[in-house]
Design an enzyme around this catalytic site. Structure first.
Site, PDB file in Angstrom:
ATOM      1  N   TYR A 124       0.844  -1.199   0.000  1.00  0.00           N
ATOM      2  CA  TYR A 124       0.000   0.000   0.000  1.00  0.00           C
ATOM      3  C   TYR A 124       0.883   1.255   0.000  1.00  0.00           C
ATOM      4  O   TYR A 124       0.659   2.177  -0.787  1.00  0.00           O
ATOM      5  CB  TYR A 124      -0.919  -0.012   1.221  1.00  0.00           C
ATOM      6  CG  TYR A 124      -1.915   1.119   1.250  1.00  0.00           C
ATOM      7  CD1 TYR A 124      -3.143   1.012   0.597  1.00  0.00           C
ATOM      8  CD2 TYR A 124      -1.632   2.300   1.922  1.00  0.00           C
ATOM      9  CE1 TYR A 124      -4.057   2.052   0.618  1.00  0.00           C
ATOM     10  CE2 TYR A 124      -2.547   3.343   1.952  1.00  0.00           C
ATOM     11  CZ  TYR A 124      -3.755   3.219   1.305  1.00  0.00           C
ATOM     12  OH  TYR A 124      -4.645   4.251   1.316  1.00  0.00           O
ATOM     13  N   HIS A 172       1.360   4.078  -3.125  1.00  0.00           N
ATOM     14  CA  HIS A 172       1.085   5.497  -2.916  1.00  0.00           C
ATOM     15  C   HIS A 172       2.329   6.366  -3.088  1.00  0.00           C
ATOM     16  O   HIS A 172       2.226   7.528  -3.464  1.00  0.00           O
ATOM     17  CB  HIS A 172       0.433   5.728  -1.548  1.00  0.00           C
ATOM     18  CG  HIS A 172      -1.036   5.475  -1.583  1.00  0.00           C
ATOM     19  ND1 HIS A 172      -1.561   4.206  -1.524  1.00  0.00           N
ATOM     20  CD2 HIS A 172      -2.086   6.323  -1.680  1.00  0.00           C
ATOM     21  CE1 HIS A 172      -2.884   4.287  -1.598  1.00  0.00           C
ATOM     22  NE2 HIS A 172      -3.227   5.547  -1.698  1.00  0.00           N
ATOM     23  N   TRP A 225      -7.127   3.302 -10.882  1.00  0.00           N
ATOM     24  CA  TRP A 225      -6.464   3.269  -9.570  1.00  0.00           C
ATOM     25  C   TRP A 225      -7.190   2.295  -8.643  1.00  0.00           C
ATOM     26  O   TRP A 225      -6.576   1.481  -7.970  1.00  0.00           O
ATOM     27  CB  TRP A 225      -6.409   4.674  -8.978  1.00  0.00           C
ATOM     28  CG  TRP A 225      -5.729   4.719  -7.636  1.00  0.00           C
ATOM     29  CD1 TRP A 225      -6.327   4.718  -6.412  1.00  0.00           C
ATOM     30  CD2 TRP A 225      -4.330   4.759  -7.383  1.00  0.00           C
ATOM     31  NE1 TRP A 225      -5.386   4.760  -5.406  1.00  0.00           N
ATOM     32  CE2 TRP A 225      -4.148   4.787  -5.984  1.00  0.00           C
ATOM     33  CE3 TRP A 225      -3.204   4.782  -8.207  1.00  0.00           C
ATOM     34  CZ2 TRP A 225      -2.894   4.826  -5.385  1.00  0.00           C
ATOM     35  CZ3 TRP A 225      -1.952   4.830  -7.604  1.00  0.00           C
ATOM     36  CH2 TRP A 225      -1.811   4.845  -6.219  1.00  0.00           C
ATOM     37  N   TRP A 226      -8.522   2.397  -8.616  1.00  0.00           N
ATOM     38  CA  TRP A 226      -9.300   1.482  -7.773  1.00  0.00           C
ATOM     39  C   TRP A 226      -9.033   0.037  -8.167  1.00  0.00           C
ATOM     40  O   TRP A 226      -8.866  -0.826  -7.304  1.00  0.00           O
ATOM     41  CB  TRP A 226     -10.784   1.777  -7.896  1.00  0.00           C
ATOM     42  CG  TRP A 226     -11.244   3.029  -7.218  1.00  0.00           C
ATOM     43  CD1 TRP A 226     -10.544   3.826  -6.364  1.00  0.00           C
ATOM     44  CD2 TRP A 226     -12.521   3.620  -7.362  1.00  0.00           C
ATOM     45  NE1 TRP A 226     -11.313   4.883  -5.962  1.00  0.00           N
ATOM     46  CE2 TRP A 226     -12.538   4.780  -6.556  1.00  0.00           C
ATOM     47  CE3 TRP A 226     -13.660   3.298  -8.084  1.00  0.00           C
ATOM     48  CZ2 TRP A 226     -13.647   5.610  -6.460  1.00  0.00           C
ATOM     49  CZ3 TRP A 226     -14.770   4.125  -7.993  1.00  0.00           C
ATOM     50  CH2 TRP A 226     -14.760   5.266  -7.179  1.00  0.00           C
ATOM     51  N   TYR A 229      -4.653  16.318   1.647  1.00  0.00           N
ATOM     52  CA  TYR A 229      -5.118  14.933   1.708  1.00  0.00           C
ATOM     53  C   TYR A 229      -4.051  14.086   2.393  1.00  0.00           C
ATOM     54  O   TYR A 229      -2.915  14.010   1.932  1.00  0.00           O
ATOM     55  CB  TYR A 229      -5.377  14.450   0.287  1.00  0.00           C
ATOM     56  CG  TYR A 229      -6.063  13.113   0.111  1.00  0.00           C
ATOM     57  CD1 TYR A 229      -6.387  12.291   1.176  1.00  0.00           C
ATOM     58  CD2 TYR A 229      -6.397  12.672  -1.157  1.00  0.00           C
ATOM     59  CE1 TYR A 229      -7.013  11.071   0.989  1.00  0.00           C
ATOM     60  CE2 TYR A 229      -7.027  11.454  -1.371  1.00  0.00           C
ATOM     61  CZ  TYR A 229      -7.327  10.663  -0.289  1.00  0.00           C
ATOM     62  OH  TYR A 229      -7.952   9.458  -0.481  1.00  0.00           O
TER      63      TYR A 229
END
Length: 105
Positions: A18, A22, A77-78, A41
């Site tokens: 993860y 990112h 991306w999802w 964010y």
């Protein structure tokens, strides 16, 4: 500016992946998020529960987690993240909005 907090769940053993994904976030995704009015964010990880807590500020009505009219970049991306997170049938992350109970500037 509206503040928006939500939580997501990372699958066990996927923490490093993860972070790796990112760290290499696509520039076109960053641009799309900014164009949507999302700024400041951040995503935080609770190691004990594998919960991810996200915070963002939104100048519009929506947030980065809106699923009504998803663009192709976000969908890609999802799809890429679907193997390491809890997701909905469309591969969007399962998110739970959080209610803000305190804020101090």
């Amino acid at each position: 500016m509206r503040r928006f907090g939500f939580k997501m769940r990372l699958l066990p053993g996927c923490e490093k992946e993860y972070e790796r994904r990112h760290a290499a976030i696509w520039p076109e995704l960053v641009e799309m998020i900014h164009k949507a009015g999302v700024s400041n964010y951040s995503i935080f990880w609770d190691r004990e529960t594998n919960l991810l807590f996200a915070y963002q500020e939104c100048s519009g009505e929506g947030s980065s987690q809106d699923t009504d009219s998803v663009d192709e970049i976000t969908q890609r991306w999802w799809n890429m993240m679907a193997d390491i997170m809890e997701v909905n049938p469309d591969n969007s992350p399962v998110t739970t909005p959080l209610v803000e109970v305190f804020h101090l500037d």
